[in-house]
Motif scaffolding. Structure first.
Motif, PDB file in Angstrom:
ATOM      1  N   MET A  49     -72.654   4.808 -40.967  1.00  0.00           N
ATOM      2  CA  MET A  49     -71.829   5.933 -42.097  1.00  0.00           C
ATOM      3  C   MET A  49     -70.754   6.266 -40.832  1.00  0.00           C
ATOM      4  O   MET A  49     -71.663   6.804 -39.956  1.00  0.00           O
ATOM      5  CB  MET A  49     -72.798   6.763 -42.520  1.00  0.00           C
ATOM      6  N   THR A 104     -73.367   2.663 -48.963  1.00  0.00           N
ATOM      7  CA  THR A 104     -73.228   2.148 -47.456  1.00  0.00           C
ATOM      8  C   THR A 104     -74.736   0.875 -48.001  1.00  0.00           C
ATOM      9  O   THR A 104     -74.797  -0.598 -48.007  1.00  0.00           O
ATOM     10  CB  THR A 104     -73.695   3.055 -46.739  1.00  0.00           C
ATOM     11  N   GLU A 133     -75.559  10.801 -51.097  1.00  0.00           N
ATOM     12  CA  GLU A 133     -74.606   9.483 -52.111  1.00  0.00           C
ATOM     13  C   GLU A 133     -74.390   8.810 -51.173  1.00  0.00           C
ATOM     14  O   GLU A 133     -73.913   7.291 -52.129  1.00  0.00           O
ATOM     15  CB  GLU A 133     -73.661  10.460 -53.065  1.00  0.00           C
ATOM     16  N   ASN A 134     -73.166   9.112 -50.049  1.00  0.00           N
ATOM     17  CA  ASN A 134     -72.670   8.326 -49.261  1.00  0.00           C
ATOM     18  C   ASN A 134     -73.344   7.266 -48.418  1.00  0.00           C
ATOM     19  O   ASN A 134     -73.259   5.706 -48.580  1.00  0.00           O
ATOM     20  CB  ASN A 134     -71.923   8.579 -48.422  1.00  0.00           C
ATOM     21  N   THR A 153     -73.343  13.144 -40.035  1.00  0.00           N
ATOM     22  CA  THR A 153     -74.731  12.595 -41.460  1.00  0.00           C
ATOM     23  C   THR A 153     -75.574  14.856 -41.293  1.00  0.00           C
ATOM     24  O   THR A 153     -75.626  14.927 -41.996  1.00  0.00           O
ATOM     25  CB  THR A 153     -75.338  11.574 -41.499  1.00  0.00           C
ATOM     26  N   ARG A 165     -72.491  15.229 -49.806  1.00  0.00           N
ATOM     27  CA  ARG A 165     -72.007  13.722 -50.590  1.00  0.00           C
ATOM     28  C   ARG A 165     -73.187  13.224 -49.516  1.00  0.00           C
ATOM     29  O   ARG A 165     -72.778  11.838 -49.583  1.00  0.00           O
ATOM     30  CB  ARG A 165     -71.179  13.655 -50.371  1.00  0.00           C
TER      31      ARG A 165
END
Length: 256
Positions: A192, A103, A98-99, A196, A95
């Motif tokens: 974020m 953001t 997507e995240n 990641t 994700r």
């Protein structure tokens, strides 16, 4: 929002599948995946070609090194957002994109960044280093801060307006680009607060004391080239900040 992800590789057959799969398994669908190969001879080309049209653009030709290959990929990108993921590395979960897009949309930012893990090269369950970028504050570069480069997703217009990687830099070309985008040209950032990227240990800038000293010299050059004046302690704080990364632990388990 179309996202271009660029992987550069040279003789990366050992790990390139993990990298590719981590991108193809993302829940976000509007991804343009670009792979730039330096004319590998170890089977990398055949591995990439086995994915067919799942890889939107693939070129294999000689280049002038890592940052030249990245610049080629940036030149091919048509997405509104550009991200980089090296062939040894992979996204933390499916994700991430997507995240990241959420953001961008929520904050109306020019660039988004997160945290990174460095793991053992052959056993990614073994944590070596946790790079928690943290929230950005104005002039943070003066205090030795920088985000993890591969966790950095930028709007394509930043590259078009402010330029790509300088090929006269070696190990600090990523630092110079981030300094130029963020500190000099005030790109609006969003953080974020999650891991990641997972990177296999063994990067160009930190694999030896000699390379670390060269990177420090290039850090100083990066400020000079951009007409910027650091504090006298800026270049001491940058490596000192990294020491915490070797003792800090991420909030989630590696095998989650």
């Amino acid at each position: 929002m179309k996202v271009s992800i660029i992987t550069v590789v040279y003789n990366g057959a050992a790990f390139i599948r993990d990298c590719i799969e981590s991108i193809l398994n993302q829940t976000y669908s509007d991804i343009e995946y670009i792979i730039v190969d330096g004319q590998s001879t170890d089977g990398t080309v055949e591995i990439v070609q086995s994915y067919g049209t799942k890889v939107a653009r693939f070129i294999s030709e000689p280049d002038k090194g890592l940052y030249d290959a990245m610049n080629k990929g940036i030149g091919l990108a048509t997405g509104e957002v550009i991200g980089l993921l090296n062939a040894d590395d992979f996204y933390r979960h499916n994700r991430v994109i997507e995240n990241m897009v959420a953001t961008f949309k929520r904050t109306d930012s020019d660039a988004v960044y997160g945290d990174m893990l460095y793991v053992d090269r052959t056993n990614p369950k073994i944590l070596k280093r946790y790079w928690r970028s943290g929230w950005y504050g104005e002039n943070a570069f003066l205090w030795g801060w920088m985000p993890g480069h591969l966790s950095f997703f930028a709007k394509r217009w930043l590259y078009e307006q402010y330029g790509t990687f300088r090929l006269d830099m070696k190990s600090a070309a990523d630092y110079e680009l981030l300094l130029r985008f963020i500190h000099k040209n005030k790109a609006k950032l969003a953080y974020m607060d999650e891991v990641t990227i997972v990177m296999r240990a063994g990067g160009i800038s930190n694999s030896s004391l000699q390379n670390r000293l060269r990177a420090n010299r290039e850090d100083k050059l990066a400020w000079k080239l951009n007409g910027l004046t650091p504090y006298f302690f800026t270049f001491w704080l940058k490596p000192l900040r990294k020491l915490k990364q070797y003792v800090s632990k991420p909030p989630e388990a590696l095998d989650k």
